[in-house]
Design a protein around this motif. Structure first.
Motif, mmCIF file in Angstrom:
data_model
loop_
_atom_site.group_PDB
_atom_site.id
_atom_site.type_symbol
_atom_site.label_atom_id
_atom_site.label_comp_id
_atom_site.label_asym_id
_atom_site.label_seq_id
_atom_site.Cartn_x
_atom_site.Cartn_y
_atom_site.Cartn_z
ATOM 1 N N GLN A 764 0.856 -1.182 0.000
ATOM 2 C CA GLN A 764 0.000 0.000 0.000
ATOM 3 C C GLN A 764 0.893 1.233 0.000
ATOM 4 O OE1 GLN A 764 -3.288 -0.110 -0.235
ATOM 5 N NE2 GLN A 764 -3.646 -2.289 0.162
ATOM 6 N N ASP A 765 0.963 1.914 -1.123
ATOM 7 C CA ASP A 765 1.712 3.156 -1.173
ATOM 8 C C ASP A 765 0.926 4.216 -0.405
ATOM 9 O OD1 ASP A 765 3.994 4.625 -2.974
ATOM 10 O OD2 ASP A 765 2.279 5.929 -2.640
ATOM 11 N N PRO A 766 1.595 5.027 0.437
ATOM 12 C CA PRO A 766 0.852 5.993 1.254
ATOM 13 C C PRO A 766 0.118 7.047 0.450
ATOM 14 C CG PRO A 766 3.226 6.362 1.402
ATOM 15 C CD PRO A 766 3.028 5.052 0.726
ATOM 16 N N VAL A 767 0.522 7.257 -0.806
ATOM 17 C CA VAL A 767 -0.144 8.253 -1.647
ATOM 18 C C VAL A 767 -0.998 7.588 -2.719
ATOM 19 C CG1 VAL A 767 0.233 10.077 -3.359
ATOM 20 C CG2 VAL A 767 1.566 10.047 -1.259
ATOM 21 N N PHE A 768 -0.477 6.544 -3.361
ATOM 22 C CA PHE A 768 -1.127 5.994 -4.533
ATOM 23 C C PHE A 768 -2.011 4.790 -4.259
ATOM 24 C CE2 PHE A 768 2.527 8.325 -6.006
ATOM 25 C CZ PHE A 768 2.003 9.042 -7.048
ATOM 26 N N VAL A 843 -3.662 -4.895 4.104
ATOM 27 C CA VAL A 843 -2.467 -5.614 3.645
ATOM 28 C C VAL A 843 -1.430 -4.572 3.231
ATOM 29 C CG1 VAL A 843 -1.521 -7.291 2.020
ATOM 30 C CG2 VAL A 843 -3.849 -7.579 2.911
ATOM 31 N N ALA A 844 -0.531 -4.247 4.169
ATOM 32 C CA ALA A 844 0.428 -3.166 3.945
ATOM 33 C C ALA A 844 1.607 -3.616 3.097
ATOM 34 C CB ALA A 844 0.930 -2.632 5.288
ATOM 35 N N GLU A 845 2.097 -4.829 3.325
ATOM 36 C CA GLU A 845 3.227 -5.360 2.562
ATOM 37 C C GLU A 845 3.005 -6.849 2.333
ATOM 38 O OE1 GLU A 845 7.248 -4.144 3.888
ATOM 39 O OE2 GLU A 845 6.193 -3.077 5.479
ATOM 40 N N ALA A 863 6.878 -16.530 1.676
ATOM 41 C CA ALA A 863 5.944 -15.406 1.705
ATOM 42 C C ALA A 863 6.082 -14.650 3.013
ATOM 43 C CB ALA A 863 4.509 -15.898 1.534
ATOM 44 N N ARG A 864 5.879 -13.345 2.924
ATOM 45 C CA ARG A 864 5.855 -12.474 4.099
ATOM 46 C C ARG A 864 4.677 -11.528 3.932
ATOM 47 N NH1 ARG A 864 9.752 -8.859 3.824
ATOM 48 N NH2 ARG A 864 10.083 -8.575 6.066
ATOM 49 N N VAL A 865 3.871 -11.350 4.973
ATOM 50 C CA VAL A 865 2.713 -10.458 4.909
ATOM 51 C C VAL A 865 2.668 -9.616 6.177
ATOM 52 C CG1 VAL A 865 0.210 -10.249 4.777
ATOM 53 C CG2 VAL A 865 1.380 -12.015 3.450
ATOM 54 N N ARG A 866 2.555 -8.317 5.976
ATOM 55 C CA ARG A 866 2.389 -7.395 7.106
ATOM 56 C C ARG A 866 1.018 -6.746 7.003
ATOM 57 N NH1 ARG A 866 4.019 -1.826 6.748
ATOM 58 N NH2 ARG A 866 3.487 -0.760 8.691
ATOM 59 N N LEU A 867 0.264 -6.812 8.081
ATOM 60 C CA LEU A 867 -1.029 -6.143 8.149
ATOM 61 C C LEU A 867 -0.900 -4.884 8.987
ATOM 62 C CD1 LEU A 867 -3.613 -9.033 8.742
ATOM 63 C CD2 LEU A 867 -2.801 -8.077 6.584
ATOM 64 N N CYS A 868 -1.578 -3.850 8.565
ATOM 65 C CA CYS A 868 -1.551 -2.583 9.295
ATOM 66 C C CYS A 868 -2.909 -1.918 9.138
ATOM 67 C CB CYS A 868 -0.445 -1.680 8.739
ATOM 68 S SG CYS A 868 -0.315 -0.077 9.556
#
Length: 879
Positions: A764-768, A843-845, A863-868
């Motif tokens: 998730q890009d903070p702008v786009f 799903v941030a990354e 796989a790596r997943v970061r939730l925010c």
């Protein structure tokens, strides 16, 4: 699918161009809402309450208990001339026993019917209901309530009607991402936004508050600019003394102006802007341009004042350009409401600049290059009117054929992509964006706004939307010259015609850099040239006519080259020798290319100034032509349509996300949770099991069968960098050694061999917003580079281009004799990740690295997943 609740306030734009503020009602609104219902006509009350006539506490109590889970309500309000806001509309849903359904009802003041308020209320209410898991709205409507039935039909939702007991039950499936819903919403936005901006571009009257009779003041000079430009409407200067300006009688207060003006330009010190704007809005003004500085660009206090200014403007249903801007000009009414030294020359290019200084520079250069503008807008802090809004207006503007944008920040890039992609189908959009370097980004943050997105995201956004990106002001102007004077090339094949061989070589190099090719000329073209040029001349490409070439030589040779079927465009270079003059050759080129269907780009290098439509250097022409060829290629590009994906379980994925974020706002997922999330979206993963110690790992490996992989089970770990992964383990002893080296719980996996290693990721890009990444994978992914990006949602053409570009394309196609990978399987994984990050902003990354792509499919082995939890929505703008 997000769990974000409704913001405190929202603004909607209506069919007639006015705006309305929405907010959840509170208990303090009880008497105002009762008065609102009592003011409805008997017929409206009958249709709303199905015959009930008593209005009291019970009537409004449901709306006052908004918690968004069981009940949700939005009250629409407008301000009167005194600034008092009163309810003029109300929409409410109440969740039914079946939690996926809610009953919905609306009411709109009788005098506001026909402005699209009901549809906008439904649109916003559905957005918030979807966020809390409601899937269907149910409404009971009397058959005679044709207006409400039309509201439901117009929204674009799947609708089912049933007539029972004299009442029509309407069931709406409120899937707000459904293409028909998005398309209808965008259509409403387009009509409404264009109408809201018309007073800025076609005002019948203008008042300048702060128009001083003293020379050298911003307000005074701006008002004089309006007079000098021969504005077609009436202009009124407003200043404290009511003094005349430029011979035009002045007024001490805008309330004294004899008409309700369409556009007010505010040029008073920042501390007095709110007072001046409030006075103007009280008269009924619907378009306000604030030149004054001292707002968000100055810090927190200025931001608060800017928010108050916007709230004031929106409460009165008006629009705002600025603050902290240069002004607005429009050739349609010969309006120059800017404080620029010179107005924009008349033409057919719409130009928006977020920087006033750069706007001034471009106006100066446009005049020198003979570029004409249909309109110019300096949006400054863009508290309200943005580049997206201007694109909506210019899309149907009969005076505008092309658009130039200077951008420092994106407010709603996803909306930008949709609007620009639509506009670019008929009108070229040229954009220059600052802040690409770290130094540039710092400079932008101290200017009107900062652009926080990555440059790769900008590239992806512009290409998918059909926007042509210029890197410099010169390139922006050169491209504008091209699109103002030349047809589009059919392809990228260029011929160069020159009277200086060295110049031709420079141009050939520049063409290659710009993505253009210089093919060999057809034999018949070479033969025809050899008949008209000296024997010493070169008939290859570039064609060297020698320094002895005259205007006549160019006039004869150019049509021959243009006729070559293998050439899409011609760049003509000329350095004035003794035997020919710039004016003669320029005229000859113009005659020879008149009516040509292929572009001809003259490059006249002369100390006495280049002719209008000419380029100063070969590189300038090559870059402009490269952008034109890029546009032609984009126009040939199929529409981006998303494929149907089976095996998607949004409910299961939502449950995973909700559980993972129950006690935290930011977390890397444990392996089992990660697998559950990816499995819900059908992402292929290698089989694996978790082992708490070496004995358990050995037992699992024996059961799986060697060889195996042992890696750390720590969530979010960079396994290769920390020694957390051991591959191709072929016996029990090697498994035990790996467990001792890793420490802690481990994952035991099948060892997958063959194929190529790819990286497929998303973030998730903070702008786009959501972006998907694709490139070479494995331990050298960052070293090899060449990762490409695309913005979600992804169409089939977006994914095809991702796979076909960069170094990863060579891997997929079979590098050095290796069998090609299964492109369809790779594309399927990319589409699934795109849908996942589109549906879940939490799903941030997400990294799948490597993905092993083989001829018979592909599988992710790590796989790596970061939730925010995504940040709360701060903007009240809904369009």
């Amino acid at each position: 699918m997000s769990t974000t609740f409704a913001p405190l306030t929202e603004d909607i734009v209506l069919r007639d161009g006015s705006t309305m503020r929405l907010r959840p009602p509170t208990p303090d609104d009880e008497s105002a809402l009762i008065s609102f219902f009592e003011a409805l006509t008997p017929e409206s009350r009958y249709l709303r309450f199905h015959g009930a006539t008593m209005i009291g506490h019970q009537t409004v109590s449901v709306a006052l208990e908004t918690d968004w889970s069981r009940r949700g309500s939005l009250v629409g309000e407008l301000a009167d001339e005194r600034g008092t806001r009163t309810p003029v509309a109300l929409a409410t849903y109440v969740r039914l026993h079946e939690p996926r359904r809610a009953e919905v009802a609306f009411a709109v003041a009788d005098e506001l019917h026909g402005r699209g308020i009901g549809t906008r209320l439904l649109e916003r209410l559905a957005e918030h209901a979807s966020a809390v898991g409601i899937e269907e709205f149910v409404a009971e409507v009397l058959p005679g309530n044709a207006a409400m039935l039309r509201v439901f039909d117009d929204a674009g939702f799947e609708t089912v009607r049933t007539l029972q007991g004299g009442v029509v039950e309407v069931v709406l499936h409120i899937d707000t991402s459904r293409p028909a819903v998005v398309e209808r919403r965008d259509e409403r936005d387009h009509v409404a936004v264009a109408a809201s901006l018309k007073p800025f571009f076609e005002p019948r009257s203008v008042a300048v508050i702060g128009a001083s009779p003293r020379r050298g003041t911003i307000g005074g000079e701006l008002f004089r600019n309006i007079l000098v430009a021969d504005y077609t409407g009436a202009a009124y200067p407003v200043n404290r003394g009511g003094q005349a300006v430029g011979g035009v009688p002045g007024y001490a207060d805008i309330a004294d102006v004899p008409v309700v003006v369409d556009l007010v330009v505010v040029c008073v010190p920042g501390v007095h802007v709110l007072e001046a704007t409030r006075s103007a809005l009280a008269t009924g003004v619907k378009a306000v341009c604030v030149i004054s500085a001292g707002f968000a660009e100055t810090g927190a206090e200025g931001r608060e004042m800017q928010d108050e200014l916007l709230s004031l403007v929106r409460a009165h249903g008006a629009r705002l350009i600025g603050p902290n801007c240069l002004g607005v000009s429009s050739n349609a009414t010969r309006l120059n409401a800017t404080f620029a030294r010179r107005g924009a020359p008349a033409g057919r290019i719409g130009f928006s600049s977020q920087s006033g200084a750069l706007g001034l520079a471009l106006l100066e250069q446009a005049d020198a290059r003979g570029l004409g503008l249909s309109s110019f807008v300096s949006i400054g802090n863009k508290a309200d009117v943005s580049s997206n809004d201007l694109l909506e207006y210019w899309e149907d503007d009969p005076h505008t054929d092309a658009v130039l944008l200077y951008l420092e920040s994106f407010g709603n890039p996803r909306k930008f992509a949709r609007v620009a992609g639509r506009v670019a189908r008929t009108k070229p959009i040229l954009a220059m964006r600052s802040g690409t370097s770290h130094a540039g980004a710092r400079a932008a943050s101290s200017h009107t706004a900062a652009l926080a997105g990555s440059d790769a995201a900008v590239e992806a956004l512009f290409w998918q939307a059909g926007v042509l990106r210029a890197r410099t002001l010169e390139e922006l102007l050169d491209a504008a010259v091209f699109f103002s004077t030349q047809p589009l090339p059919r392809g990228d094949r260029v011929a160069v015609l020159t009277n200086a061989g060295g110049l031709g070589i420079l141009c050939a190099d520049a063409c290659e850099v710009a993505g253009l090719s210089l093919p060999t000329l057809a034999p018949e073209t070479v033969a025809a040239l050899e008949r008209v040029v000296p024997a010493e001349a070169s008939s290859a490409n570039p064609v060297d006519l020698l320094g002895s070439a005259t205007a006549g030589t160019y006039e004869v040779a150019l049509p021959i080259v243009l006729a070559d079927p293998g050439i899409d465009a011609v760049i003509v270079l000329f350095v004035p020798p003794v035997v020919a003059t710039t004016a003669d050759v320029a005229a000859a080129i113009a005659r020879a290319s008149a009516g040509a269907e292929k572009p001809v780009l003259p490059v006249v290098i002369s100390s006495d100034g280049s002719p209008v439509g000419s380029f100063t250097y070969p590189e300038s022409a090559a870059r402009a032509l490269g952008l034109a060829a890029r546009r032609a290629a984009w126009l040939r590009r199929p529409a981006a349509e998303a494929p149907h994906l089976d095996r998607l379980d949004q409910g299961a994925a939502a449950a995973v996300v909700d559980r993972a974020l129950t006690d935290t706002d930011d977390t890397w997922l444990e392996p089992s949770v990660l697998r559950a999330l990816l499995a819900a979206y059908g992402v292929p993963l290698v089989s694996e099991r978790i082992a708490v110690d070496a004995d358990a790992a050995v037992a699992i490996a024996v059961e799986m069968g060697f060889p195996v992989v042992v890696k750390t089970a720590a969530p979010g770990a960079h396994k290769t960098e920390t020694g957390g992964v051991h591959v191709d383990l072929r016996d029990e002893a090697s498994v035990r050694r790996a467990c001792e080296a890793v420490h802690g719980p481990v994952l035991v996996q099948h060892y997958v061999t063959g194929g190529v290693e790819l990286l497929i990721g998303a973030f998730q890009d903070p702008v786009f917003g959501p972006l998907v990444a694709f490139g070479p994978g494995g331990v050298y992914a960052e070293l090899i580079g060449s990762t490409r990006f695309a913005l979600a949602p992804l169409g089939e053409i977006d994914v095809e281009e991702l796979i076909a570009s960069g170094k990863a394309a060579k891997l997929v196609d079979g590098w050095r004799g290796a069998p090609p990978a299964d492109r369809a399987a790779v594309a399927d994984v990319i589409h699934r990740l795109g849908r996942l990050v589109e549906d879940f902003p939490e799903v941030a990354e997400l990294d799948l690295n490597p993905v092993i792509a083989r001829p018979d499919g592909c599988i992710a082995v790590d796989a790596r997943v970061r939730l925010c939890r995504p940040p709360a929505v701060t903007s009240s703008k809904t369009w």
